[in-house]
Scaffold this motif. Structure first.
Motif, PDB file in Angstrom:
ATOM      1  N   VAL A 350       0.931  -1.325  -0.151  1.00  0.00           N
ATOM      2  CA  VAL A 350       0.077   0.054  -0.084  1.00  0.00           C
ATOM      3  C   VAL A 350       0.996   1.443   0.112  1.00  0.00           C
ATOM      4  O   VAL A 350       2.002   1.237   0.132  1.00  0.00           O
ATOM      5  N   THR A 351       0.260   2.379  -0.421  1.00  0.00           N
ATOM      6  CA  THR A 351       1.112   3.555  -0.595  1.00  0.00           C
ATOM      7  C   THR A 351       0.698   4.399   0.887  1.00  0.00           C
ATOM      8  O   THR A 351       1.432   5.619   1.135  1.00  0.00           O
ATOM      9  N   VAL A 352       0.070   4.078   1.933  1.00  0.00           N
ATOM     10  CA  VAL A 352       0.016   4.507   3.170  1.00  0.00           C
ATOM     11  C   VAL A 352       1.300   4.304   3.893  1.00  0.00           C
ATOM     12  O   VAL A 352       1.899   3.368   3.852  1.00  0.00           O
ATOM     13  N   LYS A 353       1.900   5.655   4.548  1.00  0.00           N
ATOM     14  CA  LYS A 353       2.989   5.357   5.435  1.00  0.00           C
ATOM     15  C   LYS A 353       3.146   4.483   6.635  1.00  0.00           C
ATOM     16  O   LYS A 353       1.969   4.271   7.243  1.00  0.00           O
ATOM     17  N   GLY A 354       4.296   3.834   6.967  1.00  0.00           N
ATOM     18  CA  GLY A 354       4.494   3.216   8.057  1.00  0.00           C
ATOM     19  C   GLY A 354       3.841   1.906   8.247  1.00  0.00           C
ATOM     20  O   GLY A 354       4.021   1.281   9.362  1.00  0.00           O
ATOM     21  N   VAL A 355       3.362   1.307   7.382  1.00  0.00           N
ATOM     22  CA  VAL A 355       2.586  -0.029   7.299  1.00  0.00           C
ATOM     23  C   VAL A 355       3.959  -1.069   7.454  1.00  0.00           C
ATOM     24  O   VAL A 355       4.746  -1.067   6.725  1.00  0.00           O
ATOM     25  N   ASN A 356       3.549  -1.974   8.027  1.00  0.00           N
ATOM     26  CA  ASN A 356       4.375  -3.099   8.480  1.00  0.00           C
ATOM     27  C   ASN A 356       3.869  -4.539   7.724  1.00  0.00           C
ATOM     28  O   ASN A 356       2.767  -4.822   7.973  1.00  0.00           O
ATOM     29  N   TYR A 357       4.651  -5.083   7.000  1.00  0.00           N
ATOM     30  CA  TYR A 357       4.384  -6.189   6.011  1.00  0.00           C
ATOM     31  C   TYR A 357       4.759  -7.736   6.713  1.00  0.00           C
ATOM     32  O   TYR A 357       5.864  -7.554   7.409  1.00  0.00           O
ATOM     33  N   GLU A 358       3.782  -8.456   6.700  1.00  0.00           N
ATOM     34  CA  GLU A 358       4.010  -9.693   7.599  1.00  0.00           C
ATOM     35  C   GLU A 358       4.376 -11.074   6.565  1.00  0.00           C
ATOM     36  O   GLU A 358       5.041 -11.800   7.135  1.00  0.00           O
ATOM     37  N   THR A 359       4.024 -10.935   5.499  1.00  0.00           N
ATOM     38  CA  THR A 359       4.043 -12.313   4.568  1.00  0.00           C
ATOM     39  C   THR A 359       5.154 -12.294   3.915  1.00  0.00           C
ATOM     40  O   THR A 359       5.774 -11.078   3.615  1.00  0.00           O
ATOM     41  N   ALA A 360       5.777 -13.195   3.580  1.00  0.00           N
ATOM     42  CA  ALA A 360       7.138 -13.199   2.857  1.00  0.00           C
ATOM     43  C   ALA A 360       7.056 -12.917   1.379  1.00  0.00           C
ATOM     44  O   ALA A 360       7.763 -12.087   1.093  1.00  0.00           O
ATOM     45  N   GLU A 361       5.620 -13.044   0.831  1.00  0.00           N
ATOM     46  CA  GLU A 361       5.428 -12.419  -0.386  1.00  0.00           C
ATOM     47  C   GLU A 361       5.578 -10.749  -0.634  1.00  0.00           C
ATOM     48  O   GLU A 361       6.070 -10.154  -1.407  1.00  0.00           O
ATOM     49  N   LEU A 362       5.049 -10.239   0.457  1.00  0.00           N
ATOM     50  CA  LEU A 362       4.929  -8.810   0.700  1.00  0.00           C
ATOM     51  C   LEU A 362       6.289  -8.253   0.814  1.00  0.00           C
ATOM     52  O   LEU A 362       6.831  -7.334   0.367  1.00  0.00           O
ATOM     53  N   LYS A 363       7.051  -8.915   1.656  1.00  0.00           N
ATOM     54  CA  LYS A 363       8.458  -8.651   2.170  1.00  0.00           C
ATOM     55  C   LYS A 363       9.333  -8.609   0.884  1.00  0.00           C
ATOM     56  O   LYS A 363      10.014  -7.741   0.539  1.00  0.00           O
ATOM     57  N   GLU A 364       8.927  -9.777   0.128  1.00  0.00           N
ATOM     58  CA  GLU A 364       9.974  -9.918  -1.392  1.00  0.00           C
ATOM     59  C   GLU A 364       9.750  -8.632  -2.036  1.00  0.00           C
ATOM     60  O   GLU A 364      10.399  -8.096  -2.855  1.00  0.00           O
ATOM     61  N   SER A 365       8.152  -8.212  -2.266  1.00  0.00           N
ATOM     62  CA  SER A 365       7.879  -7.162  -2.981  1.00  0.00           C
ATOM     63  C   SER A 365       8.344  -5.890  -2.551  1.00  0.00           C
ATOM     64  O   SER A 365       8.925  -5.031  -3.348  1.00  0.00           O
ATOM     65  N   ALA A 366       8.276  -5.628  -1.341  1.00  0.00           N
ATOM     66  CA  ALA A 366       8.798  -4.484  -0.918  1.00  0.00           C
ATOM     67  C   ALA A 366      10.265  -4.167  -1.069  1.00  0.00           C
ATOM     68  O   ALA A 366      10.848  -3.087  -1.115  1.00  0.00           O
ATOM     69  N   GLN A 367      10.996  -5.023  -1.294  1.00  0.00           N
ATOM     70  CA  GLN A 367      12.746  -5.258  -1.607  1.00  0.00           C
ATOM     71  C   GLN A 367      12.745  -4.050  -3.089  1.00  0.00           C
ATOM     72  O   GLN A 367      13.731  -3.512  -3.091  1.00  0.00           O
ATOM     73  N   TRP A 368      11.747  -4.175  -3.854  1.00  0.00           N
ATOM     74  CA  TRP A 368      11.905  -3.565  -5.048  1.00  0.00           C
ATOM     75  C   TRP A 368      11.773  -2.100  -4.860  1.00  0.00           C
ATOM     76  O   TRP A 368      11.980  -1.203  -5.764  1.00  0.00           O
ATOM     77  N   ALA A 369      11.189  -1.558  -3.737  1.00  0.00           N
ATOM     78  CA  ALA A 369      11.129  -0.063  -3.591  1.00  0.00           C
ATOM     79  C   ALA A 369      12.542   0.420  -3.699  1.00  0.00           C
ATOM     80  O   ALA A 369      12.889   1.711  -3.837  1.00  0.00           O
ATOM     81  N   ASP A 370      13.647  -0.112  -3.469  1.00  0.00           N
ATOM     82  CA  ASP A 370      15.118   0.239  -3.542  1.00  0.00           C
ATOM     83  C   ASP A 370      15.630  -0.068  -4.876  1.00  0.00           C
ATOM     84  O   ASP A 370      16.855   0.236  -5.071  1.00  0.00           O
ATOM     85  N   LYS A 371      14.949  -0.479  -5.780  1.00  0.00           N
ATOM     86  CA  LYS A 371      15.144  -0.584  -7.144  1.00  0.00           C
ATOM     87  C   LYS A 371      14.977   0.586  -8.108  1.00  0.00           C
ATOM     88  O   LYS A 371      14.018   1.286  -7.875  1.00  0.00           O
ATOM     89  N   LYS A 372      15.485   0.730  -9.224  1.00  0.00           N
ATOM     90  CA  LYS A 372      15.156   1.607 -10.363  1.00  0.00           C
ATOM     91  C   LYS A 372      14.054   1.207 -11.108  1.00  0.00           C
ATOM     92  O   LYS A 372      14.223   0.514 -12.277  1.00  0.00           O
ATOM     93  N   THR A 373      12.729   1.625 -10.867  1.00  0.00           N
ATOM     94  CA  THR A 373      11.514   1.160 -11.478  1.00  0.00           C
ATOM     95  C   THR A 373      10.878   2.201 -12.177  1.00  0.00           C
ATOM     96  O   THR A 373      11.044   3.310 -11.672  1.00  0.00           O
ATOM     97  N   ARG A 374      10.246   1.781 -13.265  1.00  0.00           N
ATOM     98  CA  ARG A 374       9.503   2.693 -14.125  1.00  0.00           C
ATOM     99  C   ARG A 374       8.127   2.557 -13.716  1.00  0.00           C
ATOM    100  O   ARG A 374       7.485   1.653 -13.687  1.00  0.00           O
TER     101      ARG A 374
END
Length: 420
Positions: A350-374
């Protein structure tokens, strides 16, 4: 006769008096409920898979706001794209509604159906750079609720077993697919019947043309689909199809069937996006998933690593008679604890600030925040007919048409819609 008229007049006055006691009163186009009365608001969207968590959230909202009822209606995504705007016109449906970025957002904003939410206090609950897709002419018309990575999902266990890693260039991607095919796997489950062409095109074209304004240039006539970058993209789609890297009858395969092929580990990649990781896991709890994007150029020419989208854009119908109540509901969904519940139960970032993700899939996806995406290129096609023509050109080359012919046919449609 005179007596009958007298009694009719008494009945009419009496009925008006009763009506005035319990009904809502209309002031300035908005209905205000009488004291102690309940207001019902309509919430419409397309994500049937979110029904359970939204029912829970609506129940919590009701506890906090006992005078507001929320009636939710969910529609299939294709019909929602086609019909949502019509449902908003008279204000009786969709006091709160979700919309797609791109052509649908442009169409609804052009029809002045979004209430301006720029000055609402809950704007600060969102990560600013992730809600830009809901802005137009400096106004925050909608709040993208979901952050999605629209690029293929891959099976980490299959990759590990075969000693494979996400490749860094086009030759490497083709070798990867060939290894998977020779090892008995469908390299890419491709839902060509519905969402596959429109989803997969984003990462397939992201480095072939790195100009993020390219679609506005195409639609204004400054660039064409017959230019080298788009013909190359179509050629690469055709190459994947011709080499058998999609499943048989890919153009007759919808996203549910493609998802099942992936969940059953018959396919090593699924050409959709992170939004399907949760449903894949439900089908196969042992599935270990990652995200990758095909790099269609040499490694030294790659600018982008992947694709992101902010979507499921929450807005208030400008024709609503219950705007204060509609805004209260969006404010509730925008609170961190409620957005966190939504995220972890649906498997969506989600785009809301401060959310903690619990599942492996969400944690995997969240890593992409540090990559250069378009940002999702297809959503930057403003005209729905142009978008359809682009997607159809991909289906055409997968079915055997030459890239040049498919690009030319799509350009004919674009030419008809070029902005004057």
């Amino acid at each position: 006769m005179r007596k009958a008229w007298k009694w009719a007049s008494v009945l009419l006055v009496g009925s008006l008096a009763v009506t005035g006691c319990g009904k809502t009163q209309v002031t300035g186009g908005e209905e205000k409920p009488a004291a102690g009365k309940t207001t019902k608001i309509s919430f419409i969207h397309w994500r049937g898979e979110d029904t359970k968590v939204f029912n829970d959230l609506i129940a919590e909202f009701k506890k906090a706001n006992p005078t507001i009822d929320v009636e939710m209606n969910v529609f299939p995504s294709e019909s929602y794209l086609a019909n949502a705007q019509a449902k908003l016109l008279d204000g009786s449906s969709g006091d709160v509604f979700a919309s797609f970025p791109g052509a649908q957002f442009e169409s609804i904003s052009k029809a002045n159906l979004y209430e301006d939410l720029s000055k609402e206090s809950f704007v600060s609950n969102y990560t600013e750079n992730l809600i830009q897709a809901g802005k137009k002419d400096g106004k925050q018309l909608a709040f993208p609720y979901q952050l999605v990575y629209n690029q293929p999902i891959y099976n980490k266990a299959i990759f590990d077993k075969l000693g494979l890693k996400p490749p860094k260039d086009w030759d490497g991607f083709l070798k990867l697919c060939e290894t998977l095919k020779n090892s008995g796997y469908i390299p890419i489950a491709f839902p060509g019947q519905d969402i596959g062409p429109g989803q997969f095109m984003n990462s397939m074209m992201m480095n072939n043309n790195t100009d993020e304004a390219i679609w506005s240039k195409v639609e204004s006539g400054q660039a064409k689909l017959t230019d080298e970058w788009f013909v190359k993209t179509l050629s690469q789609f055709k190459e994947l199809a011709d080499k058998g890297y999609f499943q048989k009858d890919s153009l007759g395969t919808n996203k549910d069937i493609a998802g099942s092929l992936f969940a059953q580990e018959k396919a090593a990649m699924l050409a959709t996006g992170s939004y399907m990781m949760s449903s894949n896991k439900q089908q196969n709890p042992n599935l270990v998933q990652g995200l990758l994007a095909p790099i269609t150029v040499s490694a030294d020419k790659a600018v982008f690593e992947g694709i992101h989208t902010t979507t499921f854009m929450l807005g208030v119908n400008a024709n609503s008679k219950h705007k204060p109540e509609a805004k209260k509901f969006i404010e509730f969904l925008s609170q961190k604890e409620n957005a966190q519940k939504y995220a972890n139960q649906t498997g969506q970032l989600v785009t809301v600030k401060g959310v903690n993700y619990e599942t492996a899939e969400l944690k995997e996806s969240a890593q992409w925040a540090d990559k250069k995406t378009r940002f999702h290129p297809r959503y930057l096609i403003a005209n729905a007919n142009n978008e359809k023509a682009v997607v159809s050109s991909i289906q055409a080359v997968v079915s055997g048409k030459s890239p040049e012919e498919a690009a030319k046919a799509a350009q004919v449609v674009i030419d008809q819609n070029v902005k004057k």
